[in-house]
Design a protein around this motif. Structure first.
Motif, PDB file in Angstrom:
ATOM      1  N   TRP A 252       0.848  -1.192   0.000  1.00 35.94           N
ATOM      2  CA  TRP A 252       0.000   0.000   0.000  1.00 35.94           C
ATOM      3  C   TRP A 252       0.887   1.247   0.000  1.00 35.94           C
ATOM      4  O   TRP A 252       2.066   1.202   0.326  1.00 35.94           O
ATOM      5  CB  TRP A 252      -0.935   0.002   1.213  1.00 35.94           C
ATOM      6  CG  TRP A 252      -0.234  -0.118   2.543  1.00 35.94           C
ATOM      7  CD1 TRP A 252       0.131  -1.258   3.183  1.00 35.94           C
ATOM      8  CD2 TRP A 252       0.197   0.960   3.386  1.00 35.94           C
ATOM      9  NE1 TRP A 252       0.763  -0.982   4.367  1.00 35.94           N
ATOM     10  CE2 TRP A 252       0.818   0.381   4.524  1.00 35.94           C
ATOM     11  CE3 TRP A 252       0.119   2.348   3.301  1.00 35.94           C
ATOM     12  CZ2 TRP A 252       1.350   1.161   5.554  1.00 35.94           C
ATOM     13  CZ3 TRP A 252       0.643   3.109   4.333  1.00 35.94           C
ATOM     14  CH2 TRP A 252       1.257   2.518   5.442  1.00 35.94           C
ATOM     15  N   SER A 253       0.305   2.343  -0.399  1.00 35.79           N
ATOM     16  CA  SER A 253       1.025   3.613  -0.499  1.00 35.79           C
ATOM     17  C   SER A 253      -0.009   4.731  -0.544  1.00 35.79           C
ATOM     18  O   SER A 253      -1.220   4.489  -0.480  1.00 35.79           O
ATOM     19  CB  SER A 253       1.885   3.645  -1.768  1.00 35.79           C
ATOM     20  OG  SER A 253       1.060   3.578  -2.923  1.00 35.79           O
ATOM     21  N   ASP A 254       0.466   5.982  -0.680  1.00 34.85           N
ATOM     22  CA  ASP A 254      -0.470   7.107  -0.823  1.00 34.85           C
ATOM     23  C   ASP A 254      -1.311   6.947  -2.081  1.00 34.85           C
ATOM     24  O   ASP A 254      -2.493   7.289  -2.103  1.00 34.85           O
ATOM     25  CB  ASP A 254       0.303   8.428  -0.882  1.00 34.85           C
ATOM     26  CG  ASP A 254       0.942   8.787   0.450  1.00 34.85           C
ATOM     27  OD1 ASP A 254       0.489   8.230   1.485  1.00 34.85           O
ATOM     28  OD2 ASP A 254       1.884   9.593   0.467  1.00 34.85           O
TER      29      ASP A 254
END
Length: 327
Positions: free
Chosen positions: A302-304
């Motif tokens: 996951w990330s921004d």
């Protein structure tokens, strides 16, 4: 007919060099990303061992109903052990788009479930010792064989995800796994085609991964990832093991790996079949993380730009919820 699921030789991961191991792991991940399934050959469990477990399964299910009911599955689905008669299970699932509008039909199969003898929270339910001598020991031996294979497959998945090879070992101790032997009686093919009855309705598995051994009858299908509600056969491959991703591993990888809806219907290849669909036997081994594991998307998944899709959930709570929906 070739299916949409990749068939991969697992031997290079078991005994190859580092390059061969990584290439095999990457191929497995690619298949699990694409379809949620992979078919493994040379998976490490001897073909004679698998055949022996099928022989025990056939012997168990040949017993009269009153004998099999001496190891009865409790009324609650939360204690998933013992014998379930035809029609006792029914698939109820609404969290996948492809199954939200399907009929709720009893599964025309009978099954026997067992787990680790060390799992005191869900004790096994066996036949009396003199009824089928050797059956308990055969089940537990095969359970342990499957757990050994499970750990190797999880090592390959970890490698393919860029994690250390033993990343999942502490979570998958085998204590919360489940071995099932299943018998699907012969039924009119038309009744299956017209959805008057079901062998197993479309569903996803709820654990980490599932290992499946099937006979040569066929009928296992997976939803086409490109066409919602369209199912494709997974033809039996002699000596193989089918592996699929469960909901918990999908959540753990933030949907990087796919938990795919699948079902069992009349065989795709009807050549030579009568109006009755043949008897089918299968042996799934459901692999779950220990019940107190908190499942939250892994770092790197996951990330921004790709935020977490799931809130943390405890394995035990999720599994009990899904089991109670089945009975």
């Amino acid at each position: 007919m070739a299916g949409i699921v990749s068939t991969i030789d697992f031997q290079p991961f078991l005994s190859g060099n580092a390059t061969e191991k990584q290439a095999t792991a990457d191929a497995i991940i690619q298949s699990l990303q694409n379809t949620g399934f992979v078919v493994l050959v040379n998976h490490g469990i001897a073909e004679a061992k698998v055949a022996g477990m099928f022989d025990w399964s056939k012997e168990f299910f040949s017993k009269p109903l009153e004998i099999k009911n001496l190891a009865p599955h409790p009324a609650s689905g939360a204690h998933h052990r013992g014998f379930s008669t035809v029609g006792k299970e029914k698939i109820i699932q609404n969290n996948h788009p492809g199954v939200r509008n399907q009929k709720t039909l009893p599964s025309i199969k009978e099954s026997f479930e067992c787990g680790s003898e060390a799992n005191l929270a869900m004790p096994n339910i066996w036949l009396p010792d003199l009824i089928l001598p050797g059956f308990k020991e055969a089940c537990l031996d095969f359970y342990n064989e499957c757990h050994t294979a499970e750990l190797k497959i999880l090592e390959a998945i970890a490698c393919g995800l860029g994690l250390i090879q033993t990343h999942f070992a502490e979570y998958f101790t085998g204590a919360d796994n489940q071995l099932r032997i299943s018998h699907y009686p012969s039924v009119p093919t038309r009744d299956l085609d017209e959805e008057k009855v079901a062998r197993i309705s479309a569903h996803s598995d709820y654990g980490g991964i599932t290992l499946l051994f099937q006979d040569d009858i066929g009928g296992l299908e997976v939803e086409d990832p490109a066409r919602e509600g369209v199912f494709r056969p997974i033809p039996p491959v002699r000596g193989s093991m089918v592996v699929n991703v469960g909901d918990l591993l999908m959540r753990w990888t933030n949907d990087f790996l796919r938990s795919t809806v699948h079902r069992v219907v009349a065989p795709f290849d009807r050549e030579g079949l009568s109006e009755m669909t043949p008897v089918r036997y299968s042996i799934p081994y459901f692999c779950a993380p220990v019940s107190d594991t908190l499942i939250s998307p892994l770092p790197g998944t996951w990330s921004d730009e790709k935020p977490k899709k799931y809130k943390p959930v405890k394995v035990g709570d999720y599994v009990v919820q899904r089991l109670e929906e089945t009975y």
